[in-house]
Scaffold this motif. Structure first.
Motif, short mmCIF file in Angstrom:
data_model
loop_
_atom_site.label_atom_id
_atom_site.label_comp_id
_atom_site.label_asym_id
_atom_site.label_seq_id
_atom_site.Cartn_x
_atom_site.Cartn_y
_atom_site.Cartn_z
N PHE A 1 24.73 -16.65 0.58
CA PHE A 1 23.37 -17.18 0.71
C PHE A 1 23.16 -18.47 -0.07
O PHE A 1 22.43 -19.35 0.39
N LEU B 1 19.69 -12.25 6.16
CA LEU B 1 19.83 -13.57 6.80
C LEU B 1 18.51 -13.93 7.50
O LEU B 1 18.02 -15.05 7.36
N THR C 1 15.79 -14.57 4.82
CA THR C 1 16.02 -15.78 4.04
C THR C 1 15.80 -17.05 4.86
O THR C 1 15.28 -18.05 4.35
#
Length: 138
Positions: A38, A79, A82
């Motif tokens: 990330f 995912l 974010t």
């Protein structure tokens, strides 16, 4: 047009592939320590316009989920949380590691390089992305 980014997610390493801006060619980008994925993506997306994430979907021969799917689902969830503006698609990734390994042999890579698991992950991500591109040109 923006690029498409694909992932061959693994517990230790995640292979990443990217398209060109016209979304014609899939190329290996890198392999990242999964714990750092990330932070890598946050930095990468500051400089690159990505319109879609493609994540490999491991399946059994009978088309059911593989055991590793339990680790991929939390990754996909995070995912999406974010990077909520980038949609996520899944692509069947059965045999991608074997195809990646065979393509490395066919390209003439020496045995020492073929044992590089990070390279196999990156090539696998490229194959996942190429599969997505081929499915969507029809």
């Amino acid at each position: 047009m923006a690029r498409i980014l694909a992932f061959d997610y693994g517990l230790k390493r995640t292979g990443i592939a990217i398209t060109d801006e016209l979304q014609i060619i899939a190329s290996g980008l890198t392999t990242v320590d999964t714990k750092k994925i990330f932070s890598f993506l946050t930095d990468y997306l500051k400089n690159e316009n990505v319109e879609l994430f493609v994540v490999g979907e491991p399946k059994q021969m009978n088309n059911t989920e593989s055991e590793s799917e339990q680790f991929i689902k939390p990754f996909i969830l995070k995912l999406g949380q974010t990077f909520p503006k980038i949609p996520i698609k899944r692509v069947d990734e059965r045999f991608t590691s074997k195809i990646a390994f065979q393509s490395m042999i066919d390209s003439g890579l020496k045995k020492k390089h073929r044992q590089n698991k990070a390279l196999i992950d990156e090539v696998s991500a490229t194959i996942i992305l190429q599969s997505y591109l081929q499915q969507n040109e029809e």
